[in-house]
Design a protein around this motif. Structure first.
Motif, PDB file in Angstrom:
ATOM      1  N   MET A   1       0.844  -1.185   0.000  1.00 11.53           N
ATOM      2  CA  MET A   1       0.000   0.000   0.000  1.00 11.53           C
ATOM      3  C   MET A   1       0.889   1.247   0.000  1.00 11.53           C
ATOM      4  O   MET A   1       1.766   1.392   0.825  1.00 11.53           O
ATOM      5  CB  MET A   1      -0.893  -0.033   1.244  1.00 11.53           C
ATOM      6  N   VAL A   2       0.648   2.111  -0.944  1.00 13.93           N
ATOM      7  CA  VAL A   2       1.397   3.356  -1.075  1.00 13.93           C
ATOM      8  C   VAL A   2       0.685   4.444  -0.282  1.00 13.93           C
ATOM      9  O   VAL A   2      -0.531   4.531  -0.302  1.00 13.93           O
ATOM     10  CB  VAL A   2       1.507   3.769  -2.565  1.00 13.93           C
ATOM     11  N   LYS A   3       1.448   5.266   0.408  1.00 18.28           N
ATOM     12  CA  LYS A   3       0.874   6.367   1.188  1.00 18.28           C
ATOM     13  C   LYS A   3       1.333   7.696   0.608  1.00 18.28           C
ATOM     14  O   LYS A   3       2.383   7.773  -0.011  1.00 18.28           O
ATOM     15  CB  LYS A   3       1.302   6.260   2.647  1.00 18.28           C
ATOM     16  N   ILE A   4       0.537   8.724   0.850  1.00 18.84           N
ATOM     17  CA  ILE A   4       0.935  10.063   0.433  1.00 18.84           C
ATOM     18  C   ILE A   4       2.008  10.553   1.415  1.00 18.84           C
ATOM     19  O   ILE A   4       1.852  10.413   2.622  1.00 18.84           O
ATOM     20  CB  ILE A   4      -0.274  11.020   0.346  1.00 18.84           C
ATOM     21  N   SER A   5       3.090  11.099   0.882  1.00 20.05           N
ATOM     22  CA  SER A   5       4.165  11.591   1.740  1.00 20.05           C
ATOM     23  C   SER A   5       3.717  12.863   2.466  1.00 20.05           C
ATOM     24  O   SER A   5       2.793  13.555   2.014  1.00 20.05           O
ATOM     25  CB  SER A   5       5.419  11.891   0.912  1.00 20.05           C
ATOM     26  N   ASP A   6       4.373  13.158   3.572  1.00 21.55           N
ATOM     27  CA  ASP A   6       4.049  14.380   4.315  1.00 21.55           C
ATOM     28  C   ASP A   6       4.245  15.615   3.436  1.00 21.55           C
ATOM     29  O   ASP A   6       3.431  16.539   3.468  1.00 21.55           O
ATOM     30  CB  ASP A   6       4.915  14.498   5.572  1.00 21.55           C
ATOM     31  N   LYS A   7       5.297  15.609   2.630  1.00 24.69           N
ATOM     32  CA  LYS A   7       5.575  16.741   1.736  1.00 24.69           C
ATOM     33  C   LYS A   7       4.454  16.911   0.711  1.00 24.69           C
ATOM     34  O   LYS A   7       3.964  18.015   0.489  1.00 24.69           O
ATOM     35  CB  LYS A   7       6.919  16.526   1.042  1.00 24.69           C
ATOM     36  N   ASP A   8       4.042  15.796   0.092  1.00 25.39           N
ATOM     37  CA  ASP A   8       2.963  15.856  -0.900  1.00 25.39           C
ATOM     38  C   ASP A   8       1.634  16.235  -0.241  1.00 25.39           C
ATOM     39  O   ASP A   8       0.835  16.964  -0.824  1.00 25.39           O
ATOM     40  CB  ASP A   8       2.828  14.526  -1.636  1.00 25.39           C
ATOM     41  N   TRP A   9       1.389  15.736   0.973  1.00 28.52           N
ATOM     42  CA  TRP A   9       0.167  16.079   1.708  1.00 28.52           C
ATOM     43  C   TRP A   9       0.122  17.572   1.997  1.00 28.52           C
ATOM     44  O   TRP A   9      -0.899  18.219   1.798  1.00 28.52           O
ATOM     45  CB  TRP A   9       0.084  15.250   2.981  1.00 28.52           C
ATOM     46  N   ASP A 107      -4.227   3.915  -4.146  1.00 29.73           N
ATOM     47  CA  ASP A 107      -3.741   3.896  -2.759  1.00 29.73           C
ATOM     48  C   ASP A 107      -3.466   5.310  -2.238  1.00 29.73           C
ATOM     49  O   ASP A 107      -3.799   5.631  -1.092  1.00 29.73           O
ATOM     50  CB  ASP A 107      -2.456   3.066  -2.633  1.00 29.73           C
ATOM     51  N   ILE A 108      -2.856   6.144  -3.071  1.00 27.28           N
ATOM     52  CA  ILE A 108      -2.549   7.518  -2.654  1.00 27.28           C
ATOM     53  C   ILE A 108      -3.835   8.308  -2.423  1.00 27.28           C
ATOM     54  O   ILE A 108      -3.951   9.046  -1.441  1.00 27.28           O
ATOM     55  CB  ILE A 108      -1.618   8.207  -3.674  1.00 27.28           C
ATOM     56  N   LEU A 114      -8.307   9.301   3.926  1.00 29.03           N
ATOM     57  CA  LEU A 114      -8.247   8.904   5.341  1.00 29.03           C
ATOM     58  C   LEU A 114      -7.471   9.903   6.186  1.00 29.03           C
ATOM     59  O   LEU A 114      -7.831  10.145   7.346  1.00 29.03           O
ATOM     60  CB  LEU A 114      -7.659   7.506   5.464  1.00 29.03           C
ATOM     61  N   ARG A 115      -6.429  10.496   5.636  1.00 30.31           N
ATOM     62  CA  ARG A 115      -5.692  11.530   6.381  1.00 30.31           C
ATOM     63  C   ARG A 115      -6.578  12.720   6.668  1.00 30.31           C
ATOM     64  O   ARG A 115      -6.565  13.274   7.764  1.00 30.31           O
ATOM     65  CB  ARG A 115      -4.446  11.983   5.606  1.00 30.31           C
TER      66      ARG A 115
END
Length: 123
Positions: A1-9, A107-108, A114-115
């Motif tokens: 599962m790929v997550k969005i990075s803090d920088k991209d978020w 996934d992103i 969800l974030r």
């Protein structure tokens, strides 16, 4: 599962704030109760299902009108996060219209939803 990075978020949140989406959408009491009673893993399943059925296809049915603005916390989050239709996904995520989303892209988007929900719960 790929997550969005803090920088991209952080970059996405700035774009969304500039667009007015972050102020426009909130989780009301019923939606917050829904989240807390079911948990984030159930919401992840719902979000993944919604994104796969309503956003991931190259030409989603009723694109531009497929995501309600109420009725489920994921729907509200989709609008707040710019992933409610393929035009918004292209604008905010850079995933071009007319082609199926990859599993990593799904996934992103799900992680983004969800974030946002997690950050908007009154805890």
């Amino acid at each position: 599962m790929v997550k969005i990075s803090d920088k991209d978020w952080d970059a996405l949140k700035k774009k969304l704030a500039d667009d007015g989406r972050l102020e426009k959408f909130i989780l009301g009491e019923p939606e917050q109760e829904y989240v807390t009673s079911r948990g984030m893993e159930i919401l992840r399943l719902h979000a993944t299902d919604f994104v796969n059925k309503r956003l991931a296809p190259a030409k989603p049915k009723n694109d531009g009108r497929q995501t309600p603005t109420k009725g489920h916390p994921v729907f509200i989050a989709q609008h707040a996060c710019g992933c409610n239709d393929r035009s918004a996904v292209e604008e905010f995520f850079g995933y071009e219209k007319g082609r199926e989303l990859t599993e990593d892209e799904v996934d992103i988007i799900v992680d983004t939803i969800l974030r946002w929900i997690d950050e908007h719960l009154d805890t």
